[in-house]
Write an enzyme that holds these catalytic residues in place. Structure first.
Site, PDB file in Angstrom:
ATOM      1  N   ASP A  14      -9.428  -0.074 -14.354  1.00  0.00           N
ATOM      2  CA  ASP A  14      -9.990  -0.199 -13.003  1.00  0.00           C
ATOM      3  C   ASP A  14     -10.838   0.997 -12.624  1.00  0.00           C
ATOM      4  O   ASP A  14     -11.992   0.862 -12.224  1.00  0.00           O
ATOM      5  CB  ASP A  14      -8.866  -0.281 -11.947  1.00  0.00           C
ATOM      6  CG  ASP A  14      -8.157  -1.628 -11.962  1.00  0.00           C
ATOM      7  OD1 ASP A  14      -8.765  -2.601 -12.418  1.00  0.00           O
ATOM      8  OD2 ASP A  14      -7.001  -1.675 -11.510  1.00  0.00           O
ATOM      9  N   ARG A  95       2.150   8.563  -3.143  1.00  0.00           N
ATOM     10  CA  ARG A  95       0.839   8.288  -2.540  1.00  0.00           C
ATOM     11  C   ARG A  95       0.404   9.306  -1.482  1.00  0.00           C
ATOM     12  O   ARG A  95      -0.752   9.737  -1.495  1.00  0.00           O
ATOM     13  CB  ARG A  95       0.787   6.857  -1.964  1.00  0.00           C
ATOM     14  CG  ARG A  95       1.010   5.744  -2.986  1.00  0.00           C
ATOM     15  CD  ARG A  95       0.238   5.935  -4.250  1.00  0.00           C
ATOM     16  NE  ARG A  95       0.259   4.743  -5.095  1.00  0.00           N
ATOM     17  CZ  ARG A  95      -0.128   4.741  -6.356  1.00  0.00           C
ATOM     18  NH1 ARG A  95      -0.560   5.850  -6.926  1.00  0.00           N
ATOM     19  NH2 ARG A  95      -0.102   3.632  -7.062  1.00  0.00           N
ATOM     20  N   ASP A 124      -0.328   0.133  -1.566  1.00  0.00           N
ATOM     21  CA  ASP A 124      -0.940   1.423  -1.878  1.00  0.00           C
ATOM     22  C   ASP A 124      -2.222   1.690  -1.091  1.00  0.00           C
ATOM     23  O   ASP A 124      -2.472   2.805  -0.656  1.00  0.00           O
ATOM     24  CB  ASP A 124      -1.177   1.544  -3.382  1.00  0.00           C
ATOM     25  CG  ASP A 124       0.140   1.722  -4.134  1.00  0.00           C
ATOM     26  OD1 ASP A 124       1.078   2.290  -3.537  1.00  0.00           O
ATOM     27  OD2 ASP A 124       0.241   1.301  -5.294  1.00  0.00           O
ATOM     28  N   SER A 173       0.985  -4.655 -14.718  1.00  0.00           N
ATOM     29  CA  SER A 173       0.403  -3.581 -13.914  1.00  0.00           C
ATOM     30  C   SER A 173       1.513  -2.561 -13.662  1.00  0.00           C
ATOM     31  O   SER A 173       2.534  -2.879 -13.070  1.00  0.00           O
ATOM     32  CB  SER A 173      -0.110  -4.184 -12.606  1.00  0.00           C
ATOM     33  OG  SER A 173      -0.216  -3.159 -11.657  1.00  0.00           O
TER      34      SER A 173
HETATM   35  N1  ARG Z   1       5.575  -2.438  -4.894  1.00  0.00           N
HETATM   36  C1  ARG Z   1       5.705  -1.052  -5.178  1.00  0.00           C
HETATM   37  C2  ARG Z   1       5.365  -0.226  -3.972  1.00  0.00           C
HETATM   38  O1  ARG Z   1       4.715  -0.737  -3.110  1.00  0.00           O
HETATM   39  C3  ARG Z   1       4.987  -0.619  -6.414  1.00  0.00           C
HETATM   40  C4  ARG Z   1       3.502  -0.806  -6.488  1.00  0.00           C
HETATM   41  C5  ARG Z   1       3.020  -0.110  -7.723  1.00  0.00           C
HETATM   42  N2  ARG Z   1       1.833  -0.583  -8.303  1.00  0.00           N
HETATM   43  C6  ARG Z   1       1.761  -1.155  -9.540  1.00  0.00           C
HETATM   44  N3  ARG Z   1       0.592  -1.270 -10.058  1.00  0.00           N
HETATM   45  N4  ARG Z   1       2.790  -1.570 -10.210  1.00  0.00           N
HETATM   46  O2  ARG Z   1       5.723   0.901  -3.841  1.00  0.00           O
END
Ligand code: ARG
Length: 405
Positions: A14, A95, A124, A173
């Site tokens: 990405d 984050r 995110d 992912s």
């Molecule tokens: N659902 C989780 C969160 O919002 C993980 C998101 C992580 N992203 C990924 N590409 N797996 O914290």
């Protein structure tokens, strides 16, 4: 002179596609920022070289694992941070740190724009954007995945056309850091099936987990783990070690149907061996050193902490008050817990703390007890008065007492 954009760059497909897209479609000079938060494959210099090869005018790398552990994970531990009582917030906690560093480097490099690689469907994007805007409202945020609306196949096609080599990513992912591994997509999306074995990496599936239990002793100082099996360690190295030890015992796999901030239900798989073990031990210790009322109020605040971190509100001023409360409660949380790790279970096996409120002399049924049992009838009379009186007043609703046969 071209406008400069700072891209949070992981080296993956990405964000690699984005370097080209930002230059060619948007006319930016691209500065990349790659952060180490303890992910497994983190050859920062190779990633930085790749960025330069793709045309970045500058590529910055920064090891933020120490600060991630000592500030963000520490607060997660003190607050027993678990979203929906299950997910230790591993991605969520990283984050706001990434956003902070992005703002700092954007200022230092005269970038008026910050670019991140999140989609328009997840948490995110919310975490990055609320944090960036809270820190500097004048910075513009661009999210190309959201704007380009490309699927993975189209990205691969674009990458091939632009001569971008495609990193091996597997079918899921994945987002990784010290505190855990988040896995989404592909066959995990079918909720009628168990999480496939190939999604596991840090945790041994139960049938492969070690056949004998592993005992660990964790000492906490003011809520933060400081020694593992008697050995003093930094929080970061203790977490790394425990991810390994507990993972072998089958601890840390979390399979949940999650409610995202944007109102979508999603099926998520996490591997967080150290996080689950440390939070479990922390709660075990708290049960001995905090009073009943403290535990009750703390549980409520813990939940607010988790909800806010999950929802990207780390930089909301209220968070500072929550953190102060958590820190002051954790001044009591010092001591050692013994845990037996076995086939996915964390078994409490004893604790010691000089702050313990547990007093064997009052609670014992044996000899030498100090609790004056003669005081109990008076307490029960006053305590139960309202129940007894209201039941009597409303007796017509109950007729006679009928015992179930
Ligand atoms: N659902 C989780 C969160 O919002 C993980 C998101 C992580 N992203 C990924 N590409 N797996 O914290």
């Amino acid at each position: 002179m071209k406008e400069k954009a700072l891209l949070l760059y992981s080296g993956g497909l990405d964000t690699s596609v984005m370097i080209k897209w930002l230059q060619e479609e948007r006319g930016y000079d691209v500065v990349t920022l790659t952060l180490d938060v303890g992910q497994e494959k983190n050859d920062l210099s190779a990633i930085s070289e790749k960025a330069t090869l793709l045309g970045a005018v500058k590529s910055i790398t920064h090891d933020s694992t120490g600060r991630f552990a000592d500030t963000f994970i520490s607060m997660g531990i003190m607050s027993n941070g678990l979203y929906s009582d299950k997910y230790p917030l591993s991605t969520s906690l990283a984050r706001p740190l990434m956003a902070e560093l992005a703002v700092k480097y954007a200022h230092e490099n005269a970038c008026g724009v910050i670019v991140h690689g999140s989609t328009g469907k997840g948490n995110d994007q919310v975490r990055f954007e609320v944090s960036i805007k809270a820190l500097d409202d004048s910075i513009k945020v661009v999210a190309p995945v959201r704007e380009m609306n490309m699927n993975r196949e189209e990205e691969i096609e674009y990458a091939n056309k632009k001569g971008i080599d495609i990193p091996y990513g597997g079918k899921y992912s994945v987002d990784e850091n010290l505190w855990g591994r988040s896995v989404e997509g592909s066959s995990i999306e079918d909720i009628s099936k168990p999480v496939p074995a190939d999604a596991y990496r840090w945790v041994k599936p139960l049938d492969e987990a070690a056949d004998s239990p592993k005992e660990v002793a964790i000492s906490y100082e003011n809520g933060i783990p400081s020694t593992l099996n008697g050995k003093k360690m930094t929080l970061k190295s203790l977490i790394i070690k425990l991810n390994e030890l507990a993972g072998i015992q089958g601890i840390g796999a979390i399979d949940m149907i999650e409610d995202r901030v944007v109102g979508i239900k999603s099926h998520e798989f996490y591997e967080c061996p150290a996080a689950l073990t440390i939070i479990d031990g922390h709660k075990y210790l708290e049960s001995a050193v905090l009073s009943r009322r403290e535990l009750k109020v703390k549980k409520f605040i813990d939940e607010q902490f988790s909800e806010m971190v999950y929802g990207g509100l780390w930089h909301d001023p209220l968070m500072a008050n929550i953190c102060e409360f958590e820190q002051s409660m954790n001044e009591h949380v010092s001591g050692t817990v013994h845990l037996k790790l076995y086939k996915g279970n964390i078994i409490h096996s004893g604790l010691e703390s000089s702050n313990s409120l547990y007093d064997p002399a009052t609670s014992t049924y044996g000899k030498g007890q100090t609790f004056d049992q003669k005081m109990s009838p008076g307490f029960i009379y006053v305590y139960g008065a309202s129940t007894v009186a209201s039941r009597k007043a409303r007796i017509k609703h109950f007729h006679e007492i009928r015992l179930e046969e």
